[in-house]
Design a protein around this motif. Structure first.
Motif, PDB file in Angstrom:
ATOM      1  N   PHE A   1       1.023  -1.018   0.019  1.00 41.85           N
ATOM      2  CA  PHE A   1      -0.164  -0.193  -0.005  1.00 41.85           C
ATOM      3  C   PHE A   1       0.937   1.190   0.002  1.00 41.85           C
ATOM      4  O   PHE A   1       1.762   1.262   0.973  1.00 41.85           O
ATOM      5  CB  PHE A   1      -0.882   0.053   1.265  1.00 41.85           C
ATOM      6  CG  PHE A   1      -1.889  -1.135   1.491  1.00 41.85           C
ATOM      7  CD1 PHE A   1      -3.137  -1.105   0.886  1.00 41.85           C
ATOM      8  CD2 PHE A   1      -1.440  -2.368   2.107  1.00 41.85           C
ATOM      9  CE1 PHE A   1      -4.077  -2.190   1.084  1.00 41.85           C
ATOM     10  CE2 PHE A   1      -2.258  -3.419   2.247  1.00 41.85           C
ATOM     11  CZ  PHE A   1      -3.713  -3.346   1.696  1.00 41.85           C
TER      12      PHE A   1
ATOM     13  N   VAL B   1      -6.676   3.111  -6.891  1.00 41.20           N
ATOM     14  CA  VAL B   1      -7.987   3.113  -6.358  1.00 41.20           C
ATOM     15  C   VAL B   1      -8.964   4.259  -6.541  1.00 41.20           C
ATOM     16  O   VAL B   1     -10.013   4.473  -6.208  1.00 41.20           O
ATOM     17  CB  VAL B   1      -8.148   2.754  -4.846  1.00 41.20           C
ATOM     18  CG1 VAL B   1      -7.071   1.478  -4.659  1.00 41.20           C
ATOM     19  CG2 VAL B   1      -7.637   4.026  -4.128  1.00 41.20           C
TER      20      VAL B   1
ATOM     21  N   HIS C   1     -11.583  -4.671  -1.710  1.00 42.48           N
ATOM     22  CA  HIS C   1     -10.708  -5.761  -2.013  1.00 42.48           C
ATOM     23  C   HIS C   1     -10.900  -7.093  -1.415  1.00 42.48           C
ATOM     24  O   HIS C   1     -11.002  -7.002   0.026  1.00 42.48           O
ATOM     25  CB  HIS C   1      -9.159  -5.312  -1.735  1.00 42.48           C
ATOM     26  CG  HIS C   1      -8.012  -6.561  -1.747  1.00 42.48           C
ATOM     27  ND1 HIS C   1      -7.613  -6.897  -0.457  1.00 42.48           N
ATOM     28  CD2 HIS C   1      -7.487  -7.179  -2.585  1.00 42.48           C
ATOM     29  CE1 HIS C   1      -6.807  -7.903  -0.812  1.00 42.48           C
ATOM     30  NE2 HIS C   1      -6.774  -8.076  -2.157  1.00 42.48           N
TER      31      HIS C   1
ATOM     32  N   PHE D   1      -1.324  -1.284  -4.255  1.00 44.67           N
ATOM     33  CA  PHE D   1      -2.407  -0.385  -4.105  1.00 44.67           C
ATOM     34  C   PHE D   1      -1.983   1.088  -3.963  1.00 44.67           C
ATOM     35  O   PHE D   1      -1.175   1.187  -3.269  1.00 44.67           O
ATOM     36  CB  PHE D   1      -3.551  -0.633  -3.101  1.00 44.67           C
ATOM     37  CG  PHE D   1      -3.999  -1.887  -3.391  1.00 44.67           C
ATOM     38  CD1 PHE D   1      -5.446  -1.891  -4.173  1.00 44.67           C
ATOM     39  CD2 PHE D   1      -3.858  -2.995  -2.537  1.00 44.67           C
ATOM     40  CE1 PHE D   1      -6.166  -3.050  -4.353  1.00 44.67           C
ATOM     41  CE2 PHE D   1      -4.758  -4.267  -2.631  1.00 44.67           C
ATOM     42  CZ  PHE D   1      -5.528  -4.332  -3.575  1.00 44.67           C
TER      43      PHE D   1
END
Length: 262
Positions: A130, A205, A223, A166
């Motif tokens: 992330f 995203v 997710h 992400f």
């Protein structure tokens, strides 16, 4: 099976954030995470920070960082907005104790979070990553759809994680594949299959508070281990526009462009 709501780029837009959180409640998620830029541009940075403090974690975005340090590479409107935002966070009307709590939260935001995914194999590379910007530049590097033409850049980015990364930052949602395609949310149907643990994908995203793909609705991702699903949520744009118009230190264009998703 963990279901995660992944938000990014809220940018002080409380109306958008509240609409997204109401939608998240209907999605049976186990946790909410944020990929940064909670503040900057929008008229309600403190209120947005207070909401995000309840998430499992929030990555440091470049606007979050600039509220702590001097902004670099910002245009005039963005720079003016971040100085105004800093003043709101540092000296909120609730008093110094609340302001200190918000500043401490910003200071503790990680630049990157890595997690393991069962079945993705052993190795030194993280299977789930992330970031705000990219695997190489977690806070500041942009990855745009047109970067699929930049083979060297993309090969380097894909070499830095094992399965999924992400990200946000560009406000343009979509899936980057390792064979250098960019799949837009409208082409993912009921969800994008991620069950193959050997595939590598970078997943932008999109933006909760300031979409820039021509769709003014807020965007976020759900997710789970088998697929990712893009969610688009309508919110009261005019409420945010009016609050920006009422603040002399925020450029009105920061509100007007919300109407077009640009």
């Amino acid at each position: 099976m963990t279901r995660t709501a992944i938000l990014s780029d809220i940018h002080g837009n409380l109306s958008a954030l509240e609409a997204v959180l109401a939608d998240v409640e209907s999605q049976n998620v186990d946790r909410i995470v944020c990929l940064g830029d909670v503040i900057g541009y929008g008229p309600q940075p403190c209120e947005c920070l207070d909401q995000v403090m309840n998430f499992e974690f929030c990555i440091l975005g470049n606007h979050d960082s600039s509220a702590l340090f001097d902004p670099e590479g910002f245009n005039v409107a963005a720079e003016q907005a971040i100085f105004w935002t800093r003043a709101q966070v540092e000296c909120g009307p609730e008093g110094p104790e609340v302001s200190l709590k918000r500043m401490n939260y910003l200071c503790r935001m990680p630049r990157i979070v890595e997690e393991a995914v069962p079945g993705s194999g052993d190795g030194e590379l993280p299977s789930l990553m992330f970031v705000h910007g990219s695997p190489r530049g977690p806070t500041n590097e942009y990855v745009f759809p047109e970067d699929t033409q930049n083979v060297k850049k993309m090969e380097k980015l894909f070499s830095l994680f094992r399965h999924l990364c992400f990200q946000g930052h560009t406000h343009v949602p979509g899936v980057f594949t390792s064979d250098l395609r960019f799949v837009r949310p409208t082409d993912t149907g009921a969800g994008y299959d991620i069950s193959d643990r050997n595939q590598r994908l970078m997943i932008n995203v999109g933006s909760v508070g300031q979409p820039r793909d021509g769709d003014p609705r807020s965007c976020y991702v759900i997710h789970d281990p088998e697929k990712i699903v893009y969610r688009r949520v309508e919110y009261d744009i005019e409420q945010t526009v009016k609050l920006i118009e009422a603040e002399p230190e925020l450029d009105n264009l920061l509100g007007y462009r919300l109407r077009e998703g640009r």
